[in-house]
Design a protein around this motif. Structure first.
Motif, mmCIF file in Angstrom:
data_model
loop_
_atom_site.group_PDB
_atom_site.id
_atom_site.type_symbol
_atom_site.label_atom_id
_atom_site.label_comp_id
_atom_site.label_asym_id
_atom_site.label_seq_id
_atom_site.Cartn_x
_atom_site.Cartn_y
_atom_site.Cartn_z
ATOM 1 N N GLY A 77 0.857 -1.332 0.267
ATOM 2 C CA GLY A 77 -0.017 0.009 -0.108
ATOM 3 C C GLY A 77 0.879 1.113 -0.024
ATOM 4 N N GLY A 78 0.281 2.193 -0.605
ATOM 5 C CA GLY A 78 0.954 3.662 -0.593
ATOM 6 C C GLY A 78 1.917 3.949 -1.872
ATOM 7 N N VAL A 79 2.717 2.958 -2.410
ATOM 8 C CA VAL A 79 3.452 3.131 -3.388
ATOM 9 C C VAL A 79 3.101 4.133 -4.547
ATOM 10 C CG1 VAL A 79 4.823 2.306 -5.030
ATOM 11 C CG2 VAL A 79 5.036 1.039 -3.032
ATOM 12 N N THR A 97 3.239 7.643 -2.870
ATOM 13 C CA THR A 97 4.405 8.062 -2.732
ATOM 14 C C THR A 97 5.254 8.484 -4.045
ATOM 15 O OG1 THR A 97 4.624 6.416 -1.129
ATOM 16 C CG2 THR A 97 6.799 7.330 -1.849
ATOM 17 N N ASP A 100 -2.487 -1.261 -4.848
ATOM 18 C CA ASP A 100 -1.484 -1.056 -4.262
ATOM 19 C C ASP A 100 -1.803 -1.748 -2.814
ATOM 20 O OD1 ASP A 100 -3.352 0.907 -3.354
ATOM 21 O OD2 ASP A 100 -1.857 2.058 -2.461
ATOM 22 N N LEU A 123 -3.078 -2.041 5.801
ATOM 23 C CA LEU A 123 -1.647 -2.556 5.923
ATOM 24 C C LEU A 123 -1.675 -3.638 7.220
ATOM 25 C CD1 LEU A 123 -0.038 1.016 5.677
ATOM 26 C CD2 LEU A 123 0.336 -0.875 4.252
ATOM 27 N N PHE A 140 1.757 7.186 3.953
ATOM 28 C CA PHE A 140 2.312 6.051 3.557
ATOM 29 C C PHE A 140 3.823 6.218 3.659
ATOM 30 C CE2 PHE A 140 -1.609 5.171 1.507
ATOM 31 C CZ PHE A 140 -1.900 3.876 1.958
#
Lengths: 311, 427
Positions: free
Chosen positions: A108-110, A113, A127, B201, B270
């Protein structure tokens, strides 16, 4: 709209606008020559750090039907585990020339980013267990197309299975509820998020109690590895409690539909051949996926309005 | 070489008084007002500042040997000195790990070469921090090691930990535990809570820490060993330690500046900058930690200074290593975020950690005639913002960019030598 990362960031109005745009794209896709010059000269890079054939081909097709050039980059999982820098990959491709990155990553988050390192538009193609916003768009479109209307108001949608690890569920829940549907998530507690404070959903641990009450049964894929971490005692038990079999299919409400994001695990969550269910929209989702992704690409990279035919 | 600190104030539990402090050699020679500088004496202005015993950090990752791209003992020592620390306990998760006399001697030697801070190596509890075989505690103690820990992981095997405590009690050494049941935190990148569930997550449950805190309290109860709990992060952990202390057990505990100032909500972007182990928890946990610090349940503030090279913090959240910088910002965070009195801050950052680290003969001593000249002069009122490029650490992974901190170190004196003057390291 610069990026397409997270359904939470998209207003109900923008979502409806994208659904309408998807309908326009679906019209193009029904033509004998399903191709328009709308994104001629634009470069779309599909950067998949996690393997995915379907989503990748769908994006690839969407970009080509809009006449964009497509640059494909597939990083094997092993090279990422060796610490290959995402930033270096993105900056290298951008130096070649990219207008939009379509990014998938197992974590997650790529995609969010990457927006820090790139001036291009970023489209999240999935993601981790965070978001899969184009899936939510194509799912919402598929439901709207079937039931009609401007949004999903009044529909009862049950999302069944491994919500905990599902980016599809997270995006769908946000999209469906934004569009007015009532969403119930169904699964054993081990496969539901541990803390759902603030989630706009009903929670149910019994498939059988929602089967006759839902307009949409949305089956999630159960990864076979899940039983290794005690999320379920066995795949067989999972299939018995939460699989869609013939008996459950028969008890579905009249006029209701079955959906699945693919790929299906036959014998696990899908214990019946979808071809035998009258209202399976699973392949319709795949078809609409191209239209939805065309809508997103055109929204981010296009000149506005509706794509026109070649002069 | 003499140093005269002019116009500061010495703060103790019983009050504060304006003072000059004259240092001769490595000893405080005179404390009073209107002291005149002897010939050739270095004079340091301390107007508006507190003259405090130098801070002691129980929890510094210096990264040398093994990960010099992130930090060296020299750069960490410089960061420590700028943060007001005159002594740090070097964590043992180096490569090779600090489980032999040779590695421990090397760390000490590098600390002496840098000459900016008193570097006290900790030792592992188990060889290679693998949780299988105990280190030679006696030989390491003879080499000067007082605190032993497998920090980064907790000792998972209950019997092994029990034996370690039984053995440690005989020697009078401290066993410091990173409390985390590893089987409950596989793949975790952030606190398990609503934010984590929202982002999809994998989470560190609070319980993974609390179960080991509880286990070690009970092992302490039956063995009588000196146990120190590293970086408490949950409200329930604070309760457990408070109850253990009420029972009279020889347990101490620390909390980090980041666990009392940042929550799991930071992970919404993130950014691996905010990935740390134990993870940033919730507002309720922060309040419980602050109460624990105030009432003395938590003895010490420790930084868990964990430098990481910038490119490693640009990986995906699961691939990026946990940890954040702390030495240069600790005081500023503590004064900005807590309601501790200045005397309490000095106790939690200097006096108590010096006692736990076994260095109370040299550090954490009240500034008085005859005491060792390991001293920090800090301005408790000044507000400032962190500029990563100005940090002395070799790494840049501070979580405090854009936040206003309160209180900053002006001078640091190590064994009578002013190693930081007006915020600048002198070597």
């Amino acid at each position: 709209m610069k990026h397409f990362l997270d359904i939470a960031e998209i207003s109900r109005e923008s979502l409806i606008e994208l659904l309408d745009m998807t309908a326009n794209m679906a019209e193009i896709n029904r033509r004998p020559v399903p191709k328009v010059p709308a994104l001629r000269g634009k470069v779309v890079a599909t950067v998949f750090f996690e393997d995915s054939t379907r989503t990748r081909i769908s994006f690839d097709t969407a970009a080509k039907r809009l006449s964009a050039d497509v640059m494909g980059f597939a990083a094997s999982a092993s090279s990422i585990n060796k610490g290959e820098s995402i930033r270096d990959t993105i900056e290298t491709l951008e130096a070649i020339g990219v207008d939009a990155f379509v990014i998938r990553h197992k974590t997650g988050g790529v995609p969010a980013t990457v927006t820090k390192w790139s001036d291009a538009s970023i489209i999240n193609a999935g993601d981790g267990a965070n978001q899969h916003p184009t899936q939510a768009l194509l799912d919402s479109y598929t439901i709207r197309e079937h039931f009609g209307g401007q949004d999903l108001t009044g529909l009862r949608i049950s999302i069944v299975g491994d919500v905990r690890h599902s980016r599809v569920a997270r995006s769908d829940i946000q999209a469906f509820t934004k569009l007015g549907a009532a969403v119930t998530i169904v699964g054993p507690s081990t496969l539901l998020p541990s803390d759902m404070t603030g989630w706009p959903v009903e929670v149910c641990n019994e498939f059988d109690s929602v089967i006759g009450e839902s307009d949409v049964i949305y089956m999630l894929r159960l990864q076979r590895e899940r039983m290794n971490s005690a999320f379920v005692p066995s795949l067989d038990e999972y299939a018995q409690r939460f699989g869609l079999d013939k008996s459950r299919a028969k008890r579905m409400r009249a006029g209701s539909i079955v959906m699945h994001p693919g790929p299906m695990n036959r014998g696990v969550e899908m214990c019946v051949d979808p071809a035998e269910i009258p209202n399976s929209l699973i392949l319709r989702q795949v078809t609409n996926g191209v239209s939805a992704r065309m809508a997103v690409l055109f929204k981010l990279l296009g000149a506005g309005g509706i794509p026109e035919d070649e002069g | 070489m003499n140093v005269l600190i002019k116009n500061g104030r010495i703060v103790t539990a019983s009050g504060e008084r304006l003072s000059d402090v004259l240092i001769s050699g490595a000893i405080v020679a005179e404390v009073g007002t209107n002291l005149a500088p002897p010939d050739g004496c270095q004079v340091l202005d301390a107007s508006g500042c507190v003259i405090s015993p130098g801070f002691v950090d129980l929890h510094t990752h210096m990264r040398e040997p093994g990960r010099e791209e992130a930090e060296t003992i020299e750069t960490a020592s410089r960061a420590a000195a700028k943060g007001g620390y005159t002594c740090v306990v070097a964590m043992p998760n180096t490569d090779p790990a600090q489980d032999t006399v040779a590695v421990v001697e090397f760390v000490k030697l590098q600390g002496e070469r840098a000459g900016l801070c008193d570097v006290r190596p900790s030792g592992c509890i188990t060889l290679g921090r693998l949780g299988e075989t105990l280190v030679p505690f006696g030989a390491l103690q003879a080499a000067g090691v007082h605190v032993f820990t497998d920090d980064g992981t907790g000792v998972q095997n209950h019997t092994l930990m029990r034996r370690a405590m039984e053995y440690a009690k005989d020697l009078g050494i401290v066993l410091a535990q990173h409390c985390e049941i590893a089987s409950m935190t596989e793949g975790a990148v952030m606190h398990e809570g609503s934010c984590c569930s929202h982002l999809g997550l994998p989470g560190w449950p609070a319980l993974a820490e609390e179960l080991m805190v509880y286990r070690d309290i009970e092992l302490c109860r039956i063995t009588g060993a000196r146990v120190h709990i590293l970086h408490l992060s949950t409200a329930r952990s604070v309760d457990l330690v408070r109850a253990a202390k009420a029972d009279g057990l020889p347990i101490t505990a620390e909390a980090t500046p980041h666990h009392i100032s940042l929550t799991d909500e930071q992970l919404r972007g993130f950014d691996p900058l905010f990935k740390v182990n134990p993870p940033l928890r919730t507002r309720d946990d922060i309040e419980a930690l602050k109460r624990g610090l105030k009432d003395g349940t938590i003895d010490a503030i420790a930084t868990d200074h964990a430098p990481h090279a910038p490119h490693t913090k640009e990986l995906a959240l699961d691939a990026a290593p946990p940890g954040m910088l702390g030495l240069e910002t600790a005081l500023g965070v503590v004064l900005a975020e807590t309601d501790l009195s200045l005397a309490e801050v000095i106790d939690r950052m200097s006096v108590a950690p010096a006692r736990i680290a076994g260095v109370a003969d040299q550090h954490g001593c009240e500034v008085a005639v005859g005491s060792p000249a390991n001293i920090t002069v800090f301005d408790p009122e000044i507000t400032w913002s962190v500029v990563p490029e100005e940090l002395a650490s070799k790494s840049r992974n501070t979580p405090y960019v854009g936040r206003t901190l309160k209180g900053r170190v002006r001078h640091t004196i190590l064994r009578g030598e002013a190693v930081v003057v007006d915020g600048e390291a002198k070597k």
